[in-house]
Design an enzyme around this catalytic site. Structure first.
Site, PDB file in Angstrom:
ATOM      1  N   ARG A  43      14.113  -5.158   1.939  1.00 16.41           N
ATOM      2  CA  ARG A  43      13.939  -4.379   0.987  1.00 16.41           C
ATOM      3  C   ARG A  43      12.991  -3.013   1.826  1.00 16.41           C
ATOM      4  NH1 ARG A  43      15.190  -3.828  -3.690  1.00 16.41           N
ATOM      5  NH2 ARG A  43      13.342  -3.049  -4.983  1.00 16.41           N
ATOM      6  N   HIS A  44      13.084  -2.312   0.989  1.00 16.08           N
ATOM      7  CA  HIS A  44      11.649  -1.488   0.890  1.00 16.08           C
ATOM      8  C   HIS A  44      10.439  -2.251   0.931  1.00 16.08           C
ATOM      9  CE1 HIS A  44      10.946  -0.439  -3.329  1.00 16.08           C
ATOM     10  NE2 HIS A  44      12.423  -0.187  -3.884  1.00 16.08           N
ATOM     11  N   GLY A  45       9.401  -1.020   1.932  1.00 17.56           N
ATOM     12  CA  GLY A  45       8.019  -1.756   1.231  1.00 17.56           C
ATOM     13  C   GLY A  45       7.919  -1.239   0.115  1.00 17.56           C
TER      14      GLY A  45
END
Ligand SMILES: *[C@@H]1O[C@H](CO)[C@@H](O)[C@H](O)[C@H]1NC(C)=O
Length: 362
Positions: A88-90
């Site tokens: 997942r994105h940060g």
């Protein structure tokens, strides 16, 4: 022994969600061994998909670049052939929609009849006035973009993975690494930050170049693969664009548990209860989380809610994710079949290649 090319995938499964999904008991934060973490609040265990990665995995706090398992143990038990990671994105900013709601709430607070502010209810601290004065530092351009902390999340994740699988992340494999991302800004940026983390692994001490100049090339955009839900007609018709698909969520928003919170918050902030609704309350709750995760500050928004409120708001978010992304409708998970097929095909290919190499050696 041949090691197949490590292949990294980048995905945003729930585009509205910011942080990790896992929750954490507040007990570990009370431990004397843990450093005092100023970026946590009593509400932190209830942020669901907006939980800070450090709260889901407290091991990140003492050393965010060290792998949490012993790499030697892993290498003894089995031989890694290929690594496929779905990431997942940060940490990101709130979306423009969330920022608009927050601004609406802020406007309500500033328009209060007792708007001169300072004179709170007898003896008590006027939380409404404190919030009206609390700077609203979110702007529309931020719209869900990756923040600097989010770049660090990705950089550190890359360094941890590389130390955990030293053989896979050997220098000779570097050029064979592939990174696929959705076209979402926060995901493209997360991919770039991940590659910069890996660059540090291979070139310690050197500042990373632009991703376009790296051996493995920039992240490749593939929405059909990474945003499979946007490309699944059945999901779009029956869930995403269906006004009644989330009727359980709507029922909970107007149900007795939420009504209690609306009344309580209206009294605390001294605003008319009719001007509040579940969406505004939820944004206020997440603002506590965003301020903690992005700025590392405990804002007065965290003081609006107690643990019982947090449990209700956690449930509201879980319920929405359940019907929109989770087990609620079968098509939610089935829409991801194309992605999983892709992953398994790559794993099969890696095993096949390894076996062929072994045959040649025999
Ligand atoms: C929308 O969702 C409801 C509730 O699940 C369902 O009964 C209805 O068939 C759905 N509508 C469409 C067009 O799929």
């Amino acid at each position: 022994m041949l090691r197949g090319p490590p292949r990294l995938l980048k995905v945003s499964v729930a585009p509205v969600a910011a942080l990790a999904v896992a929750l954490l008991s507040s007990l570990s934060r009370c431990s004397l061994l843990e450093p005092d973490d100023p970026a946590a609040s009593a509400l932190s265990p209830y942020f669901g998909t907006k939980t800070r990665y450090e709260d889901a995995n407290p091991g990140l706090l003492p050393d965010p670049e060290a792998p949490r398992r012993d790499p030697e143990l892993l290498e003894d038990a089995c031989t890694p052939v290929q690594l496929v990671a779905l990431i997942r994105h940060g940490t990101r900013y709130p979306t423009a929609k969330q920022i608009r709601k927050l601004r609406q709430l802020h406007g309500l607070l500033q328009a209060r009849p007792s708007g001169d502010g300072r004179a709170g209810p007898a003896g008590g601290r006027d939380l409404g006035a404190a919030l009206a004065d609390w700077p609203l530092w979110y702007a529309d351009w931020m719209d869900g973009q990756l923040v600097e902390k989010g770049r660090q999340d990705m950089r550190q994740l890359a360094l941890r993975l590389a130390s955990l699988f030293p053989a896979l992340f050997s220098l000779e494999n570097y050029g064979r690494l592939r990174l696929v991302t959705s076209s979402k800004h926060r995901c493209v940026d997360s991919g770039a930050a991940f590659l910069q983390g890996l660059w540090e692994h291979y070139h310690p001490g050197l500042p990373p170049p632009d991703v376009a100049d790296m051996e493995c090339g920039p992240p490749r955009i593939n929405d059909k693969l990474m945003r499979f839900f946007d490309h699944c007609e059945k999901f779009l018709t029956e869930v995403e664009k269906n006004a009644t698909a989330l009727y359980h969520v709507e029922a909970f928003k107007t149900g007795p548990e939420m009504q209690n919170i609306l009344k309580k918050v209206a009294a605390t902030l001294q605003v008319p209860v009719n001007n509040l609704n579940a969406d505004l309350i939820q944004v206020a709750f997440f603002t506590c989380s965003f301020d903690l995760a992005i700025k590392g500050v405990k804002s007065p928004w965290c003081d609006v809610f107690d643990i019982d409120d947090a449990k209700v708001l956690e449930y509201l978010n879980d319920l929405k994710q359940y019907w929109k992304r989770g087990y609620g409708y079968t098509i939610n998970s089935r829409s991801s079949c194309t992605l999983f097929q892709d992953i398994f095909q790559h794993l099969d290919k890696a095993i096949e290649q390894k076996q062929r190499t072994l045959e040649v050696l025999l």
